[in-house]
Design a protein around this motif. Structure first.
Motif: not given
Length: 66
Positions: A33-37, A39-40, A43, A45
């Motif tokens: 799970q990427c935590n960039c804006s 991807c977040h 959602g 994966l």
């Protein structure tokens, strides 16, 4: 016995399509799970298949080198 599964996808505009064959299937994989804006918010994966397990389906002029 390990099973495999195939998944179809495409780029955002749909000009480039691809099939990914992975083993085990995504439901049995560890995904990242990427935590960039972007991807977040969406959602997203990620998995990292082997190059040999990706088949592209597109016209020769659909992809260009910049």
């Amino acid at each position: 016995m390990e099973t495999s599964a195939s998944y179809d996808g495409s780029c955002h505009c749909g000009q480039v399509k691809y099939t990914v064959k992975i083993s085990p299937p995504i439901s049995e994989q560890t995904v990242i799970q990427c935590n960039c804006s972007i991807c977040h918010i969406n959602g997203y994966l990620m998995i990292y298949p082997k190059t040999a397990d990706v088949t592209f389906h597109h016209a020769d002029d659909a992809v260009k080198v910049c």
